[in-house]
Design a protein around this motif. Sequence first.
Motif, mmCIF file in Angstrom:
data_model
loop_
_atom_site.group_PDB
_atom_site.id
_atom_site.type_symbol
_atom_site.label_atom_id
_atom_site.label_comp_id
_atom_site.label_asym_id
_atom_site.label_seq_id
_atom_site.Cartn_x
_atom_site.Cartn_y
_atom_site.Cartn_z
ATOM 1 N N HIS A 82 0.822 -1.203 0.000
ATOM 2 C CA HIS A 82 0.000 0.000 0.000
ATOM 3 C C HIS A 82 0.864 1.264 0.000
ATOM 4 C CE1 HIS A 82 -3.645 -2.207 0.288
ATOM 5 N NE2 HIS A 82 -3.460 -2.628 1.522
ATOM 6 N N PRO A 83 1.636 1.467 -1.055
ATOM 7 C CA PRO A 83 2.525 2.627 -1.078
ATOM 8 C C PRO A 83 1.760 3.936 -1.272
ATOM 9 C CG PRO A 83 2.546 1.524 -3.204
ATOM 10 C CD PRO A 83 1.723 0.663 -2.291
ATOM 11 N N GLY A 84 2.342 5.014 -0.773
ATOM 12 C CA GLY A 84 1.840 6.349 -1.078
ATOM 13 C C GLY A 84 2.441 6.828 -2.395
ATOM 14 N N ARG A 85 2.053 8.029 -2.810
ATOM 15 C CA ARG A 85 2.561 8.545 -4.078
ATOM 16 C C ARG A 85 2.308 10.046 -4.146
ATOM 17 N NH1 ARG A 85 -1.892 5.592 -4.322
ATOM 18 N NH2 ARG A 85 -3.784 6.463 -5.286
ATOM 19 N N ALA A 86 2.964 10.676 -5.109
ATOM 20 C CA ALA A 86 2.772 12.110 -5.324
ATOM 21 C C ALA A 86 2.946 12.419 -6.802
ATOM 22 C CB ALA A 86 3.755 12.917 -4.497
ATOM 23 N N GLU A 87 2.163 13.353 -7.287
ATOM 24 C CA GLU A 87 2.246 13.816 -8.671
ATOM 25 C C GLU A 87 2.324 15.333 -8.678
ATOM 26 O OE1 GLU A 87 -1.211 12.357 -10.626
ATOM 27 O OE2 GLU A 87 -0.697 10.234 -10.374
ATOM 28 N N THR A 88 3.070 15.858 -9.637
ATOM 29 C CA THR A 88 3.231 17.299 -9.757
ATOM 30 C C THR A 88 2.778 17.737 -11.135
ATOM 31 O OG1 THR A 88 5.131 17.231 -8.276
ATOM 32 C CG2 THR A 88 4.834 19.237 -9.562
ATOM 33 N N SER A 89 1.946 18.757 -11.185
ATOM 34 C CA SER A 89 1.494 19.334 -12.444
ATOM 35 C C SER A 89 1.644 20.841 -12.338
ATOM 36 C CB SER A 89 0.032 18.964 -12.726
ATOM 37 O OG SER A 89 -0.422 19.580 -13.918
ATOM 38 N N GLY A 90 2.747 21.344 -12.918
ATOM 39 C CA GLY A 90 3.026 22.766 -12.753
ATOM 40 C C GLY A 90 3.329 23.071 -11.298
ATOM 41 N N ALA A 91 2.541 23.957 -10.686
ATOM 42 C CA ALA A 91 2.730 24.322 -9.281
ATOM 43 C C ALA A 91 1.739 23.614 -8.362
ATOM 44 C CB ALA A 91 2.606 25.837 -9.122
ATOM 45 N N THR A 92 1.069 22.580 -8.897
ATOM 46 C CA THR A 92 0.073 21.838 -8.118
ATOM 47 C C THR A 92 0.626 20.470 -7.737
ATOM 48 O OG1 THR A 92 -1.748 22.970 -9.235
ATOM 49 C CG2 THR A 92 -2.260 20.903 -8.127
ATOM 50 N N PHE A 93 0.472 20.111 -6.469
ATOM 51 C CA PHE A 93 0.951 18.832 -5.957
ATOM 52 C C PHE A 93 -0.255 17.998 -5.526
ATOM 53 C CE2 PHE A 93 4.302 21.849 -5.405
ATOM 54 C CZ PHE A 93 5.487 21.157 -5.581
ATOM 55 N N THR A 94 -0.299 16.745 -5.966
ATOM 56 C CA THR A 94 -1.323 15.805 -5.529
ATOM 57 C C THR A 94 -0.625 14.702 -4.751
ATOM 58 O OG1 THR A 94 -2.674 16.281 -7.490
ATOM 59 C CG2 THR A 94 -3.181 14.276 -6.258
ATOM 60 N N VAL A 95 -0.940 14.618 -3.455
ATOM 61 C CA VAL A 95 -0.221 13.699 -2.558
ATOM 62 C C VAL A 95 -1.200 12.690 -1.981
ATOM 63 C CG1 VAL A 95 1.265 13.509 -0.525
ATOM 64 C CG2 VAL A 95 1.373 15.568 -1.967
ATOM 65 N N THR A 96 -0.842 11.412 -2.065
ATOM 66 C CA THR A 96 -1.672 10.328 -1.541
ATOM 67 C C THR A 96 -0.888 9.564 -0.489
ATOM 68 O OG1 THR A 96 -2.851 10.082 -3.641
ATOM 69 C CG2 THR A 96 -2.933 8.219 -2.111
ATOM 70 N N GLY A 97 -1.533 9.305 0.645
ATOM 71 C CA GLY A 97 -0.832 8.595 1.704
ATOM 72 C C GLY A 97 -1.732 7.693 2.523
ATOM 73 N N VAL A 98 -1.115 6.737 3.192
ATOM 74 C CA VAL A 98 -1.793 5.865 4.152
ATOM 75 C C VAL A 98 -1.036 5.959 5.476
ATOM 76 C CG1 VAL A 98 -2.582 4.296 2.350
ATOM 77 C CG2 VAL A 98 -0.422 3.853 3.511
ATOM 78 N N GLY A 99 -1.595 5.357 6.518
ATOM 79 C CA GLY A 99 -0.930 5.374 7.809
ATOM 80 C C GLY A 99 -1.424 6.492 8.700
ATOM 81 N N ASP A 100 -0.633 6.819 9.708
ATOM 82 C CA ASP A 100 -1.044 7.826 10.675
ATOM 83 C C ASP A 100 0.183 8.417 11.345
ATOM 84 O OD1 ASP A 100 -2.743 9.425 12.122
ATOM 85 O OD2 ASP A 100 -3.353 7.863 13.537
ATOM 86 N N ILE A 101 0.008 9.615 11.889
ATOM 87 C CA ILE A 101 1.035 10.249 12.719
ATOM 88 C C ILE A 101 0.376 10.506 14.069
ATOM 89 C CG2 ILE A 101 2.707 12.112 12.911
ATOM 90 C CD1 ILE A 101 2.338 12.676 9.953
ATOM 91 N N GLY A 102 0.784 9.775 15.080
ATOM 92 C CA GLY A 102 0.161 9.921 16.389
ATOM 93 C C GLY A 102 0.612 8.825 17.328
#
Length: 534
Positions: free
Chosen positions: A294-314
Amino acid sequence: MSGAQGGQARPRVRATDDAGPRGTRVPGGGFARQVHAEWTKFRTIRGWVAGLAVAALVTALLGLLSASSSHASCGPTDAACPAVPVGPDGGAVNDKFFFVHRSLTGDGSITVRVTSMTGQIRKPDATPGVRNVVSGVVPWAKAGVLVKDGTRQGSAYAAVMVTGAHGVRMQHNYTHDVAGRPGGVSRQSPRWLRLTRSGETVTGAESADGARWTTLGSVRLAGLPATVRIGMFAASPGDLTVTRGDLGGSVTAVRFAETTAVFDEVSLGGGTSGEAWRHDDVGVTLEPDGSPHHPGRAETSGATFTVTGVGDIGPSAEGMSVENTLTGVPAGLIVVIVVAVSFVTAEYRRGLIRTSLLAVPARGRVVAAKAVVIVAVTFVAALAACAVAVTYGTGILRDNGNQVLPVPWLTEVRVVAGVAALFAATAVLALGLGFLFRSSAAAVTGAIAVTVVPHILATASVLPAEAAQWLLRLTPAAGFAIWQSVPEYAHVLDTYTPQAGYYPLPPWAGLAVSCGYAALAVALAIVRLHRSDV
């Protein structure tokens, strides 16, 4: 001859509260001497001393036996499970998310606009073999900006984020959470987020339009290095569902969920480098072949970032806790109850109580002295037993491959000393019932019925969660809350029920309830003793 003998007047002895019949002073009449007398009684009766030793052995040995029988492994090769990440305060943490970041040396800031937050949730399959994945985000899905001491799990951080159902939040170092404005996020209603670093202080702010800002708070991250990582992140804990079991209690299931956030208007200030953005899947789980699960990922289009993640910080509660080594406590309490009751009823059975009361006309002193003795001997024995169980039990659990949740050393001390205090309070309660009932069978049964039995019923998944919680609020079994080592956090989704190891009262408040019942039993015992012939 009266008044004189051999030419000398006979001295008069004035009666006091410590005097016996006919005004003769009884050796040991003071309270301290009365305590010593009761201690002498206790230590000279081998059965009582042996009983206390048995209680300590049962508590320690059952805990160690339980730890020895618990084995765990991870992966198809039965490899040892990885250690639980530890946060800055020494507690266990979750630290798993997808991070798009750059380095920041010295002071600086990051400002972004979040225009979308969506996700996917795995639901139970309606058709066997067909994955049932629906659109949506879980309540504590998170996406926002983050300043962190590198990408090592457990390192210090501060973040401002939007969430699935709890509005904007500022969180830092896993356990701290501050609420901002409620509501969600969309293209029509975006959220602006900002983090500013100044030395070891990080300040979070939010805005609805990017012009008028509201400060959420400033936090100090002690030891924050000169160079840190700063950027955008996304994370989503699993979807938690709780259903009522057929035999009472509840059944918990956690299923996969992920979240995707869209960021634009990204602005960096201060000592940020001109390097390219780095992508890190912090804490990702690896398959046996080394590929991410279940990896996360990120895509960049110009100055726009689309970030996908799983898990938690806590904070984390995934693993064995310190109190798992204290499974022998209920059995040890039963033995202590028998000893404490016998400390009273044996004197009634043999008729020795009359002698004790004649020697000490202030009858309340007899009860109080016995209570002091039973508190002292029980606390010392239980303290030793619990220290052995926790110290060696946690080591055995780790050697058997179990993940043991680390806790601050003060928490471990509180658990050990607090459970010993629970033993002492239960012994005093049993002592009071011994004076009230004057029957070993009745007093032992009553003490077990109000201390051990409610705890078993509340934690054995035989009662609805609400009933179990009320049972642990209103009975002397509330004192078991003292051994809870992992607290409940409002910003972490979990099953906060007694069956899962969470108690409705804070640790010291629960112990105070048990002590209150013990004090009440002693007070009633004194009242009855004053109103009766013996």
